[in-house]
Design a protein around this motif. Structure first.
Motif, short mmCIF file in Angstrom:
data_model
loop_
_atom_site.label_atom_id
_atom_site.label_comp_id
_atom_site.label_asym_id
_atom_site.label_seq_id
_atom_site.Cartn_x
_atom_site.Cartn_y
_atom_site.Cartn_z
N GLY A 12 4.12 27.95 -21.56
CA GLY A 12 3.48 28.96 -20.72
C GLY A 12 2.11 29.36 -21.22
N ILE A 13 1.19 29.54 -20.27
CA ILE A 13 -0.13 30.06 -20.61
C ILE A 13 -0.59 31.02 -19.51
N LEU A 14 -1.55 31.86 -19.90
CA LEU A 14 -2.36 32.59 -18.92
C LEU A 14 -3.75 32.00 -19.03
N TYR A 15 -4.35 31.67 -17.88
CA TYR A 15 -5.71 31.14 -17.89
C TYR A 15 -6.53 32.02 -16.96
N ASP A 25 3.67 28.28 -15.76
CA ASP A 25 5.01 28.14 -16.35
C ASP A 25 5.44 29.38 -17.15
N PRO A 26 5.50 30.55 -16.46
CA PRO A 26 5.75 31.82 -17.18
C PRO A 26 7.23 32.05 -17.48
N PHE A 27 7.72 31.31 -18.45
CA PHE A 27 9.11 31.44 -18.92
C PHE A 27 9.10 32.42 -20.09
N LEU A 28 9.52 33.66 -19.84
CA LEU A 28 9.47 34.70 -20.86
C LEU A 28 10.86 35.26 -21.17
N THR A 29 11.62 35.62 -20.13
CA THR A 29 12.98 36.11 -20.35
C THR A 29 13.85 34.98 -20.90
N GLY A 30 14.43 35.22 -22.08
CA GLY A 30 15.26 34.19 -22.71
C GLY A 30 14.48 33.18 -23.53
N ASN A 31 13.17 33.35 -23.60
CA ASN A 31 12.33 32.47 -24.42
C ASN A 31 12.30 33.02 -25.84
N PRO A 32 12.90 32.30 -26.82
CA PRO A 32 13.01 32.87 -28.16
C PRO A 32 11.68 33.08 -28.90
N VAL A 33 10.62 32.45 -28.44
CA VAL A 33 9.33 32.60 -29.13
C VAL A 33 8.35 33.51 -28.38
N CYS A 43 -1.45 38.99 -13.16
CA CYS A 43 -2.05 37.74 -12.71
C CYS A 43 -2.27 37.76 -11.21
N THR A 44 -3.14 36.86 -10.76
CA THR A 44 -3.37 36.68 -9.32
C THR A 44 -2.57 35.50 -8.78
N HIS A 45 -2.23 34.55 -9.67
CA HIS A 45 -1.51 33.34 -9.28
C HIS A 45 -0.46 32.99 -10.34
N VAL A 46 0.60 32.37 -9.89
CA VAL A 46 1.55 31.71 -10.79
C VAL A 46 1.54 30.24 -10.41
N ALA A 47 1.29 29.36 -11.37
CA ALA A 47 1.27 27.92 -11.09
C ALA A 47 2.36 27.25 -11.90
N LEU A 48 3.10 26.35 -11.25
CA LEU A 48 4.23 25.71 -11.91
C LEU A 48 4.04 24.20 -11.99
N THR A 49 4.36 23.65 -13.18
CA THR A 49 4.30 22.20 -13.33
C THR A 49 5.52 21.54 -12.70
N HIS A 50 6.68 22.20 -12.80
CA HIS A 50 7.92 21.70 -12.21
C HIS A 50 8.94 22.81 -12.22
N GLY A 51 10.16 22.49 -11.72
CA GLY A 51 11.13 23.55 -11.47
C GLY A 51 12.09 23.89 -12.59
N ASP A 54 13.00 26.31 -18.03
CA ASP A 54 12.10 26.68 -19.14
C ASP A 54 10.63 26.66 -18.70
N HIS A 55 10.39 26.52 -17.40
CA HIS A 55 9.03 26.58 -16.84
C HIS A 55 8.97 27.58 -15.69
N PHE A 56 9.96 27.46 -14.79
CA PHE A 56 10.06 28.38 -13.65
C PHE A 56 10.22 29.82 -14.14
N GLY A 57 11.11 30.00 -15.10
CA GLY A 57 11.25 31.27 -15.82
C GLY A 57 11.23 32.49 -14.93
N ASP A 58 10.25 33.36 -15.15
CA ASP A 58 10.16 34.66 -14.46
C ASP A 58 9.23 34.61 -13.24
N THR A 59 9.04 33.44 -12.70
CA THR A 59 8.09 33.26 -11.59
C THR A 59 8.30 34.27 -10.46
N VAL A 60 9.52 34.41 -9.99
CA VAL A 60 9.75 35.25 -8.81
C VAL A 60 9.42 36.71 -9.12
N ALA A 61 9.89 37.22 -10.25
CA ALA A 61 9.64 38.62 -10.61
C ALA A 61 8.15 38.87 -10.81
#
Ligand code: NI
Ligand code: MN
Length: 224
Positions: A12-15, A25-33, A43-51, A54-61
């Motif tokens: 995950g990154i913020l750009y 790929d904002p996977f934060l909940t349950g991400n141990p690091v 953010c203004t956008h959430v962009a996903l590489t795939h579903g 460990d990438h989709f993560g907290d996208t909806v919230a």
């Protein structure tokens, strides 16, 4: 011009260029690091590489809390719409989406799979993001492929984020070859040491030309 890249941990990154901020790929909940929670993301956008989870993560919230536009494969954008996300920009490899002005996200291919809770989520992708006049290439989850050289030639990214954790993606040795093909001046290793199955020695990621910039979750890097 410049843009700022903050590492969220794992993939995950913020750009951001200060006006437009894309959470990839904002996977934060349950991400141990992770050091941030979904409520900390603006953010203004959430962009996903795939579903994958460990990438989709907290996208909806995150999308709902920020009234953000979700950018991703056609199937992913349809899925988030079914979850109540109002703004989506679907795409697929080879395509590019304008974020207004001189800002865009392009989809590349990635050799991987893509599903969410057993549901097909379209093609896995890499993402090329152009903000603040600066281009970065987030490879997503992928094996090595020789068209990485073409992606490097087409977009001349200043920074490439390359998965090195092995097993599900390239390991450090193949990721080093990927960096050589892409040719970005700076490369950032991602998708490793989040859990034991993807534990690797980051020092084995040793491209021949690019500078390796290791980031911890919460670190910020200015792309000049
Ligand atoms: Ni994956
Ligand atoms: Mn993954």
């Amino acid at each position: 011009m410049s843009a700022e890249l903050t590492f969220l941990g794992h993939s995950g990154i913020l750009y951001s260029d200060g006006e437009v901020t894309v959470a990839v790929d904002p996977f934060l909940t349950g991400n141990p690091v992770a050091t941030m929670g979904p409520d900390d993301v603006r953010c203004t956008h959430v962009a996903l590489t795939h579903g994958h989870e460990d990438h989709f993560g907290d996208t909806v919230a995150i999308a709902k809390a920020n009234d953000a536009t979700v950018v991703g494969a056609y199937e992913i954008v349809n899925f988030v719409a079914s979850q109540g996300v109002e703004k989506g920009e679907p795409g697929n490899p080879g395509g590019r989406i304008s974020l207004g002005g001189d800002r865009w996200i392009a989809f590349t291919h990635a050799f991987h799979s893509s599903s969410y809770e057993g549901q097909y989520m379209g093609m896995p992708c890499g993402l090329v993001l152009h903000l603040g006049g600066k281009t970065i290439y987030h490879c997503g989850d992928t094996g090595l492929f020789s068209d990485m050289a073409l992606i490097g030639e087409l977009y001349s990214p200043s920074v490439a984020l390359i998965p090195i954790g092995d097993r599900f993606t390239m390991g450090p040795e193949l990721a080093s070859r990927a960096a050589d093909l892409i040719g970005a001046p700076t490369v950032i290793p991602i998708h490793y040491n989040t859990w034991p199955p993807i534990e690797v020695d980051v020092s084995a990621f040793a491209p021949s030309k690019s500078r390796v910039h290791v980031m911890q979750a919460g670190d910020t890097f200015t792309v000049e």
